[in-house]
Design a protein around this motif. Structure first.
Motif, PDB file in Angstrom:
ATOM      1  N   HIS A  61      -2.758   2.166  -1.993  1.00 59.44           N
ATOM      2  CA  HIS A  61      -1.573   1.448  -1.516  1.00 59.44           C
ATOM      3  C   HIS A  61      -1.342   0.156  -2.312  1.00 59.44           C
ATOM      4  O   HIS A  61      -0.273  -0.051  -2.886  1.00 59.44           O
ATOM      5  CB  HIS A  61      -1.750   1.135  -0.020  1.00 59.44           C
TER       6      HIS A  61
ATOM      7  N   HIS B 139       1.449  -1.033  -5.504  1.00 62.09           N
ATOM      8  CA  HIS B 139       2.280  -2.252  -5.541  1.00 62.09           C
ATOM      9  C   HIS B 139       2.114  -2.951  -6.905  1.00 62.09           C
ATOM     10  O   HIS B 139       3.066  -3.502  -7.446  1.00 62.09           O
ATOM     11  CB  HIS B 139       1.866  -3.239  -4.442  1.00 62.09           C
TER      12      HIS B 139
ATOM     13  N   TYR C 251       4.969   3.048   8.409  1.00 64.02           N
ATOM     14  CA  TYR C 251       4.976   1.749   7.727  1.00 64.02           C
ATOM     15  C   TYR C 251       5.816   1.818   6.436  1.00 64.02           C
ATOM     16  O   TYR C 251       6.382   0.822   5.984  1.00 64.02           O
ATOM     17  CB  TYR C 251       3.535   1.320   7.403  1.00 64.02           C
TER      18      TYR C 251
ATOM     19  N   GLU D 283       7.262  -0.673   0.209  1.00 65.92           N
ATOM     20  CA  GLU D 283       6.247  -0.073   1.088  1.00 65.92           C
ATOM     21  C   GLU D 283       6.402   1.446   1.113  1.00 65.92           C
ATOM     22  O   GLU D 283       5.406   2.177   1.242  1.00 65.92           O
ATOM     23  CB  GLU D 283       6.345  -0.650   2.505  1.00 65.92           C
TER      24      GLU D 283
HETATM   25 ZN    ZN Z   1       2.171  -2.643   1.114  1.00 69.30          ZN
END
Ligand code: ZN
Length: 274
Positions: A170, A174, A224, A231
């Motif tokens: 995750h 990013h 999420y 995200e």
């Molecule tokens: Zn994140």
């Protein structure tokens, strides 16, 4: 000093300044991969033994490069060990398989807490009221060159590589996303047509996930991901690597776009989800 001597010294100094880091990197990457690191990978990375051998070897090289270039710091009383460094590097480098070029060029520091860490931020709620909010985070990625992680969550995510939850995948997605200067759900891509197909696949799936999140409906991807496009890309990355069969079946266009971007097909080593 004779200007020619001065010029000669300057040229040699510049050449050495360029050559020494490359030489050190080459030496680090060509060094044997320690047996203890293999044991860490086999014990902690759930899918390591299932990876095809060429990818395993590539991953080991990337890990050596990553550990040579990035600096780890323990926080909250945590002492950094090889187990932490290798476990984090392995997952971060899963996103870099079959790629050429620099390895997370903007990233310098990985800060590791023993468990979720508390941050205090200025936030505005839905009624427009601002104030300091304290939150416990599992991980965080900064475009200024650092990633912060909670070790207990890292380890849980590494050992269970099939539940669609992986804080390292995750946060490092990013990092990829921010390489073009903005963390907006669109990393650097090969050309205009890639950006078009990326935008088409991700924006329609993002809207679907937003609707499901609002209604509390079931979805393969974590709700999420409906927070914002950045995200969504990070959550889609977790799902792509950990639940590839489900994603290919239920989100075929998104799966194909991510397969093109990541240059691997995790269905080759992941068991079909039940
Ligand atoms: Zn994140």
């Amino acid at each position: 000093m004779n200007p020619w001597i001065f010029l000669g010294i300057t040229v040699v100094a510049i050449a050495l300044a360029l050559w020494i880091p490359r030489y050190r990197l080459k030496r680090a990457v060509e060094a044997p991969f320690p047996d203890e690191w293999v044991e860490i990978l086999e014990a902690n990375i759930g899918i390591y033994r299932s990876l095809p051998m060429p990818l395993r070897l590539q991953l080991r090289k990337l890990i050596k490069q990553f550990l040579h270039q990035k600096h780890f710091t323990g926080a909250g009383g945590l002492e950094i060990t090889d187990e932490m460094r290798v476990t984090i590097a392995a997952q971060a480098c899963m996103l870099q398989l079959n790629r050429k070029g620099a390895l997370y060029p903007r990233l310098r520091y990985i800060i590791v807490y023993p468990a979720p860490f508390i941050v205090s931020r200025e936030e505005t709620d839905s009624s427009g009221v601002s104030g300091k909010a304290r939150r416990g985070l599992l991980g965080e990625s900064w475009s200024s060159g650092k990633v912060i992680l909670a070790w207990d969550t890292v380890l849980r995510g590494a050992r269970n590589f099939v539940d669609g939850q992986n804080v390292v995948l995750h946060e490092f997605s990013h990092q990829l996303d921010s390489e073009d200067g903005s963390t907006d759900g669109a990393p650097l891509l090969a050309g205009e047509s890639s950006y078009r197909s990326w935008a088409k696949a991700l924006s329609s799936e993002y809207r679907v996930l937003q609707r499901k999140a609002r209604r509390g409906g079931r979805s393969l991807m974590d709700h999420y991901g409906a927070t914002n496009p950045a995200e969504f890309f990070a959550v889609a990355t977790e799902t792509f690597f950990e639940k590839p069969h489900g994603m290919a079946d239920r989100h075929a266009e998104l799966f194909e776009v991510l397969r093109g971007y990541y240059r691997v097909d995790p269905r080759d080593w992941q068991p079909r989800e039940t």
